[in-house]
Design a protein around this motif. Structure first.
Motif, PDB file in Angstrom:
ATOM      1  N   LEU A  11       1.047  -1.209  -0.048  1.00 30.85           N
ATOM      2  CA  LEU A  11      -0.018   0.075  -0.180  1.00 30.85           C
ATOM      3  C   LEU A  11       0.699   1.183   0.070  1.00 30.85           C
ATOM      4  O   LEU A  11       2.086   1.184   0.708  1.00 30.85           O
ATOM      5  N   ASP A  12       0.289   2.319  -0.339  1.00 29.68           N
ATOM      6  CA  ASP A  12       0.921   3.647  -0.469  1.00 29.68           C
ATOM      7  C   ASP A  12       1.140   4.123   1.242  1.00 29.68           C
ATOM      8  O   ASP A  12       0.162   3.497   1.972  1.00 29.68           O
ATOM      9  N   VAL A  13       2.003   4.671   1.328  1.00 32.64           N
ATOM     10  CA  VAL A  13       2.421   5.046   2.655  1.00 32.64           C
ATOM     11  C   VAL A  13       0.990   5.718   3.521  1.00 32.64           C
ATOM     12  O   VAL A  13       0.532   5.384   4.592  1.00 32.64           O
ATOM     13  N   LYS A  14       0.712   6.807   2.900  1.00 30.34           N
ATOM     14  CA  LYS A  14      -0.446   7.407   3.529  1.00 30.34           C
ATOM     15  C   LYS A  14      -1.850   6.647   3.632  1.00 30.34           C
ATOM     16  O   LYS A  14      -2.563   6.783   4.464  1.00 30.34           O
ATOM     17  N   GLU A  15      -2.070   5.865   2.457  1.00 33.93           N
ATOM     18  CA  GLU A  15      -3.031   4.962   2.587  1.00 33.93           C
ATOM     19  C   GLU A  15      -3.148   3.839   3.653  1.00 33.93           C
ATOM     20  O   GLU A  15      -3.962   3.576   4.438  1.00 33.93           O
ATOM     21  N   ALA A  16      -1.993   3.242   3.857  1.00 37.57           N
ATOM     22  CA  ALA A  16      -1.601   2.511   4.863  1.00 37.57           C
ATOM     23  C   ALA A  16      -1.675   3.018   6.341  1.00 37.57           C
ATOM     24  O   ALA A  16      -2.405   2.514   6.985  1.00 37.57           O
ATOM     25  N   ILE A  17      -1.214   4.145   6.150  1.00 31.45           N
ATOM     26  CA  ILE A  17      -1.385   5.231   7.858  1.00 31.45           C
ATOM     27  C   ILE A  17      -3.070   5.200   7.959  1.00 31.45           C
ATOM     28  O   ILE A  17      -3.626   4.982   9.177  1.00 31.45           O
ATOM     29  N   GLY A  18      -3.894   5.549   7.001  1.00 33.80           N
ATOM     30  CA  GLY A  18      -5.166   5.923   7.192  1.00 33.80           C
ATOM     31  C   GLY A  18      -5.911   4.645   7.633  1.00 33.80           C
ATOM     32  O   GLY A  18      -6.705   4.590   8.406  1.00 33.80           O
TER      33      GLY A  18
ATOM     34  N   ASN B 152       4.256  14.504   9.647  1.00 35.25           N
ATOM     35  CA  ASN B 152       5.797  14.775   9.448  1.00 35.25           C
ATOM     36  C   ASN B 152       6.167  13.281   9.032  1.00 35.25           C
ATOM     37  O   ASN B 152       6.914  12.579  10.417  1.00 35.25           O
ATOM     38  N   PRO B 153       6.424  12.638   7.825  1.00 38.05           N
ATOM     39  CA  PRO B 153       6.541  11.385   7.837  1.00 38.05           C
ATOM     40  C   PRO B 153       8.080  10.811   8.178  1.00 38.05           C
ATOM     41  O   PRO B 153       8.354   9.897   8.834  1.00 38.05           O
ATOM     42  N   ASP B 154       9.004  11.842   8.042  1.00 36.67           N
ATOM     43  CA  ASP B 154      10.419  11.512   8.481  1.00 36.67           C
ATOM     44  C   ASP B 154      10.915  12.139   9.787  1.00 36.67           C
ATOM     45  O   ASP B 154      11.952  12.251  10.181  1.00 36.67           O
ATOM     46  N   GLY B 155       9.762  12.591  10.574  1.00 34.22           N
ATOM     47  CA  GLY B 155       9.990  12.941  11.884  1.00 34.22           C
ATOM     48  C   GLY B 155      10.494  11.924  12.986  1.00 34.22           C
ATOM     49  O   GLY B 155      10.185  10.816  12.858  1.00 34.22           O
ATOM     50  N   ASP B 156      11.418  12.586  13.721  1.00 37.47           N
ATOM     51  CA  ASP B 156      11.858  11.665  14.976  1.00 37.47           C
ATOM     52  C   ASP B 156      11.139  11.744  16.087  1.00 37.47           C
ATOM     53  O   ASP B 156      11.378  12.328  16.920  1.00 37.47           O
ATOM     54  N   PHE B 157       9.686  11.349  16.183  1.00 41.23           N
ATOM     55  CA  PHE B 157       8.993  11.652  17.316  1.00 41.23           C
ATOM     56  C   PHE B 157       8.579  10.379  18.232  1.00 41.23           C
ATOM     57  O   PHE B 157       7.993  10.494  19.121  1.00 41.23           O
ATOM     58  N   VAL B 158       9.062   9.362  17.516  1.00 41.67           N
ATOM     59  CA  VAL B 158       8.639   7.840  18.458  1.00 41.67           C
ATOM     60  C   VAL B 158       9.572   7.655  19.594  1.00 41.67           C
ATOM     61  O   VAL B 158      10.596   7.838  19.633  1.00 41.67           O
ATOM     62  N   GLN B 159       8.916   7.813  20.632  1.00 41.46           N
ATOM     63  CA  GLN B 159       9.638   7.605  22.062  1.00 41.46           C
ATOM     64  C   GLN B 159       9.790   6.246  22.440  1.00 41.46           C
ATOM     65  O   GLN B 159       8.621   5.673  22.821  1.00 41.46           O
ATOM     66  N   TYR B 160      11.048   5.924  22.617  1.00 39.71           N
ATOM     67  CA  TYR B 160      11.199   4.424  22.941  1.00 39.71           C
ATOM     68  C   TYR B 160      11.280   4.329  24.515  1.00 39.71           C
ATOM     69  O   TYR B 160      11.764   5.046  25.067  1.00 39.71           O
ATOM     70  N   ASN B 161      10.717   3.206  24.964  1.00 42.02           N
ATOM     71  CA  ASN B 161      10.707   2.879  26.231  1.00 42.02           C
ATOM     72  C   ASN B 161      12.088   2.504  26.744  1.00 42.02           C
ATOM     73  O   ASN B 161      12.641   1.791  25.861  1.00 42.02           O
TER      74      ASN B 161
ATOM     75  N   PRO C 241       8.899   5.986   5.177  1.00 39.07           N
ATOM     76  CA  PRO C 241       9.402   6.959   5.921  1.00 39.07           C
ATOM     77  C   PRO C 241      10.021   6.451   7.103  1.00 39.07           C
ATOM     78  O   PRO C 241       9.407   5.573   7.907  1.00 39.07           O
ATOM     79  N   VAL C 242      10.868   7.161   7.909  1.00 38.97           N
ATOM     80  CA  VAL C 242      11.472   6.994   8.954  1.00 38.97           C
ATOM     81  C   VAL C 242      10.521   6.868  10.027  1.00 38.97           C
ATOM     82  O   VAL C 242      10.555   5.878  10.902  1.00 38.97           O
TER      83      VAL C 242
ATOM     84  N   ILE D 121      -2.219   5.611  17.779  1.00 35.61           N
ATOM     85  CA  ILE D 121      -2.986   6.520  16.672  1.00 35.61           C
ATOM     86  C   ILE D 121      -2.223   8.002  17.136  1.00 35.61           C
ATOM     87  O   ILE D 121      -2.114   8.605  15.969  1.00 35.61           O
ATOM     88  N   SER D 122      -1.962   8.326  18.084  1.00 30.30           N
ATOM     89  CA  SER D 122      -1.326   9.592  18.071  1.00 30.30           C
ATOM     90  C   SER D 122      -0.134   9.795  17.380  1.00 30.30           C
ATOM     91  O   SER D 122       0.086  10.815  16.626  1.00 30.30           O
ATOM     92  N   ASP D 123       0.897   8.815  17.334  1.00 29.95           N
ATOM     93  CA  ASP D 123       2.119   8.696  16.417  1.00 29.95           C
ATOM     94  C   ASP D 123       1.774   8.600  15.035  1.00 29.95           C
ATOM     95  O   ASP D 123       2.476   9.147  14.264  1.00 29.95           O
ATOM     96  N   LEU D 124       0.726   7.576  14.808  1.00 29.99           N
ATOM     97  CA  LEU D 124       0.395   7.480  13.296  1.00 29.99           C
ATOM     98  C   LEU D 124      -0.005   8.849  12.669  1.00 29.99           C
ATOM     99  O   LEU D 124       0.195   9.329  11.619  1.00 29.99           O
ATOM    100  N   ARG D 125      -0.697   9.763  13.621  1.00 29.28           N
ATOM    101  CA  ARG D 125      -1.150  10.848  12.912  1.00 29.28           C
ATOM    102  C   ARG D 125       0.026  11.937  12.847  1.00 29.28           C
ATOM    103  O   ARG D 125      -0.026  12.831  11.695  1.00 29.28           O
ATOM    104  N   LYS D 126       0.856  11.894  13.632  1.00 25.24           N
ATOM    105  CA  LYS D 126       2.033  12.664  13.591  1.00 25.24           C
ATOM    106  C   LYS D 126       3.067  12.181  12.207  1.00 25.24           C
ATOM    107  O   LYS D 126       3.424  13.160  11.516  1.00 25.24           O
ATOM    108  N   ALA D 127       2.752  10.860  11.852  1.00 27.42           N
ATOM    109  CA  ALA D 127       3.618  10.363  10.600  1.00 27.42           C
ATOM    110  C   ALA D 127       2.841  10.885   9.503  1.00 27.42           C
ATOM    111  O   ALA D 127       3.528  11.083   8.410  1.00 27.42           O
ATOM    112  N   LEU D 128       1.419  11.173   9.378  1.00 28.85           N
ATOM    113  CA  LEU D 128       1.004  11.703   8.352  1.00 28.85           C
ATOM    114  C   LEU D 128       1.463  13.136   8.008  1.00 28.85           C
ATOM    115  O   LEU D 128       1.540  13.474   6.896  1.00 28.85           O
TER     116      LEU D 128
END
Length: 718
Positions: free
Chosen positions: A107-114, A272-281, A237-238, A263-270
């Motif tokens: 799937l296309d990236v945006k389609e997969a995120i949706g 800012n696809p290449d953003g470094d927003f995922v917080q690792y535990n 994207p990253v 869901i919150s991080d998926l919306r961020k990916a829409l």
């Protein structure tokens, strides 16, 4: 199996079977009471007599019936009818996500995120009701014809409770979480893992773990590291990849804690696809390992102090409770006993933890003294050894290594290694674990190899730390070996098409050649190029010409004008053919056989193709007719018999505000006492133009002698 036409409860008419699973068959039916289509899931006959299966089947309905959400398939009714046990559900006309992935590849990236957001919202609604799906997979996700995404089949769902400590390992093996595979505790994070595998398949076009049997795949979920999906699809994207990798961590505590976080991080990916927003535990516990003995364990459980000698303490307390207090004996034995008692009390007051800390501190001090002595003696020994300073370097290095504590390790280099080899090398070097921070294009490092690392080689770091690496996606534009295209065997058009098909820009040059046929490739440069670069083609213009002329561009011109332009250049009209065109007006030149501005011998024939109009225009033609006769003496008067005129007849039509003229009869010379016949049965005009003027023209003066208006009507082409 139910046949079409069967009625259930005198209400639901079975229309057709639309699916089958491990426990049940699914039918499309019509509810005659509400006049709406429904889906009916019927427990298979071989399981209907098994109370365990029936109970599990009902549990699905009871769990799902409590849910009401746009992204969850609705349950309408639950029925026990004799030996039949079935659920009446919402009928979704559409396609499963699994079939959709198989159809598109990935799937296309945006389609997969949706899709992922919609699925996560449905699962989140179930989690809020205390229900874990436990079988999230593309086969249980339906994409309706209107684009809505719905989660179906709560066949192995169950309410989350504190008693679910040893749940049976269930769920489809390619999407099962590690804790489900080992039969451990399942909670909302198990669904997070399965959703992560589903997202992986959406964007990579495949599941991360494959094998010959279910056991192999289940063990891979437990033990094998997951290959980043960008290895199979470099367009991921990253930001999205980091979401997938966090969802599919082996340990639940390292994953997202809830679908809301996903869901919150998926919306961020829409956004800012290449953003470094995922917080690792945090995955590393740097606290010192402490062995807890039985007394300490008892103390933790009871919350009370424990004396250094619990038995003596208990005996003393018991004796004190049973006997009255005695006065101390004044004799030596009494004093000795009193002294021993005070000594025992003092020892009892010493905190065991402080005692252990003091002991540990003494050991550490002793170790430091030994290390200092080793360093001092190694340096002193160096004063009495001859040789260059280079000979002392190994000793210094050994001393440095000896000073590293059990919790430290020197960083090794993984640059240039493949990701799997690098990951194993880090694991062997103090339990370090690898995290991919980015994927970049690199012309020198192969795809999938490490470009850089953080921390750098030689840095002293804590064991079990994370090492962040940048992975190569290979060259951004692959180098194309032009020698493999056999351009020398092609003409200019074919060579240019081949180069442009590889994303290259083409610059064409002409050169005379006595050996290479005109229009064919003489040479090209460079031999290798990357997408977007320019390649120069040198085409043969044939042998040097004795009487050269330049070919004009006649494309877009009418046939009459094209012939005049060729004549002006010393060329002649060759073969003329017709072809339909959606862009070139009817009667105009679509293409020509010789390239414009090329040099050819004067007198060469040029072939060209005329437009017959669009496909619709090819079905009809506009025709008119005229039957007239014009006496020339009308314009000459007396003595007309001794006068001659050169005349022609032409058709004039206005097309888009511009006059178009077409010759109907070539120049003829006639005596002034004759009549000029103006007789044409089928005059073909411009498509869509209903009128025109037939004109008699004096060729010598250009004057229009007379004109006749004619009407054109559409006639089907024969």
């Amino acid at each position: 199996m139910l046949r079409p036409g069967t009625f259930l409860q005198d209400r639901y008419e079975i229309l057709e079977q639309i699916g089958s699973g491990g426990m049940s068959d699914v039918y499309k039916a019509l509810c005659h009471k509400l006049n709406r289509p429904v889906a009916i899931k019927v427990l298979k006959e071989e399981f209907s007599s098994d109370s365990g299966f029936v109970s599990k089947f009902k549990m699905e309905a009871q769990a799902a019936a409590r849910l009401s959400h746009p992204n969850i398939v609705n349950i309408y009714d639950v029925v026990d009818e004799g030996n039949l046990h079935y659920i009446v559900m919402e009928l979704i006309e559409g396609i499963t996500l699994k079939n959709y992935i198989n159809k598109k590849g990935c799937l296309d990236v945006k389609e997969a995120i949706g899709v992922a957001i919609s699925v996560a919202q449905g699962i989140e609604a179930a989690h809020e009701q205390g229900i874990i799906h436990r079988d999230i997979k593309p086969q249980n996700i339906i994409i309706a014809r209107d684009g809505k995404v719905k989660v179906a089949d709560f066949g192995i769902a169950r309410a989350a409770s504190s008693q679910t400590l040893s749940a049976t390992a269930v769920g489809s093996v390619h999407y099962i979480s590690p804790e489900q595979a080992r039969g451990g505790y399942s909670d909302v994070r198990s669904d997070v893992y399965s959703l992560g595998i589903t997202m992986y398949e959406m964007v990579a076009g495949r599941v991360p773990f494959q094998g010959d049997n279910t056991v192999t795949v289940a063990l891979a979920h437990l033990e094998d590291p997951i290959t980043p999906p960008s290895y199979y699809n470099e367009n991921i994207p990253v930001g999205l990849e980091n979401i997938i990798l966090k969802c599919t961590e082996k340990k639940p505590e390292y994953r997202y804690g809830s679908m809301h976080e996903v869901i919150s991080d998926l919306r961020k990916a829409l956004v800012n696809p290449d953003g470094d927003f995922v917080q690792y535990n945090s995955q590393v516990d740097d606290s010192q390992t402490v062995i807890i003995g039985k007394p300490e364990l008892e103390q933790i459980r009871s919350g009370r102090k424990i004396q250094a000698d619990p038995i003596a303490g208990r005996n003393g307390n018991r004796n004190q409770e049973q006997r009255p207090e005695r006065r101390p004996d004044k004799n030596a034995g009494g004093q000795q006993g009193s002294s021993k008692a005070r000594k025992q009390d003092t020892e009892d007051d010493i905190n065991p933890k402080i005692e252990r800390l003091l002991t540990a501190a003494g050991v550490v001090v002793a170790i430091l003294i030994v290390i200092v002595l080793v360093i001092v003696f190694s340096k002193v020994g160096g004063l009495f050894r001859s040789g260059s300073p280079k000979e002392t370097e190994p000793t210094a290095e050994i001393s440095t290594e000896e000073t590293l504590s059990d919790k430290k390790v020197k960083m090794t280099s993984v640059v240039g290694l493949a990701t799997d080899i690098a990951e194993q090398k880090l694991k062997d070097n103090g339990g370090l674990y690898m995290k991919v921070s980015d994927y970049v294009f690199d012309d020198t490092v192969d795809k999938g190899d490490i470009v850089s690392q953080d921390p750098a080689e030689g840095t002293v770091i804590d064991k079990y730390s994370a090492v962040y690496v940048v992975v190569s996606k290979g060259p951004e534009h692959a180098t194309i070996d032009l020698t493999k295209l056999d351009l020398e065997k092609m003409d200019g058009v074919a060579a240019k098409t081949a180069l442009e098909g590889n994303g290259l820009t083409v610059n064409v040059e002409q050169k005379n050649s006595e050996t290479v046929a005109s229009g064919y490739v003489i040479s090209y440069s460079p031999d290798k190029a990357k997408e977007g670069e320019t390649v120069t083609l040198v085409l043969s213009s044939g042998p040097a010409l004795a009487n050269p002329t330049t070919v004009p561009n006649i494309v877009g011109q009418t046939q009459e004008i094209a012939v005049e332009m060729l004549a002006d250049a010393g060329l002649v009209q060759g073969t003329v053919t017709e072809a339909a065109s959606e862009t070139v007006p009817r009667g105009s030149v679509i293409s020509q056989s010789l390239t414009e501005n090329s040099q050819v011998e004067a007198g060469t024939a040029v072939d060209f193709v005329l437009s017959s109009g669009t496909a619709q225009q090819s079905k009809y033609k506009y025709l008119a007719s005229i039957e007239k006769s014009y006496p020339l003496q009308n314009i000459i008067g007396p003595g007309s018999g001794s006068t001659q005129l050169t005349l022609k007849i032409q058709l004039r039509q206005s097309v888009n505000g511009r006059d178009e003229i077409r010759e109907l009869m070539g120049p003829v010379t006639m005596a002034g006492d004759q009549s000029l016949p103006v007789s044409f049965k089928n005059i073909e005009g411009v498509y869509g133009i209903s009128g025109g003027t037939v004109e008699i023209v004096n060729v010598e003066t250009g004057d229009i002698i007379n004109s006749y208006y004619v009407t054109f009507i559409p006639v089907p082409q024969s």
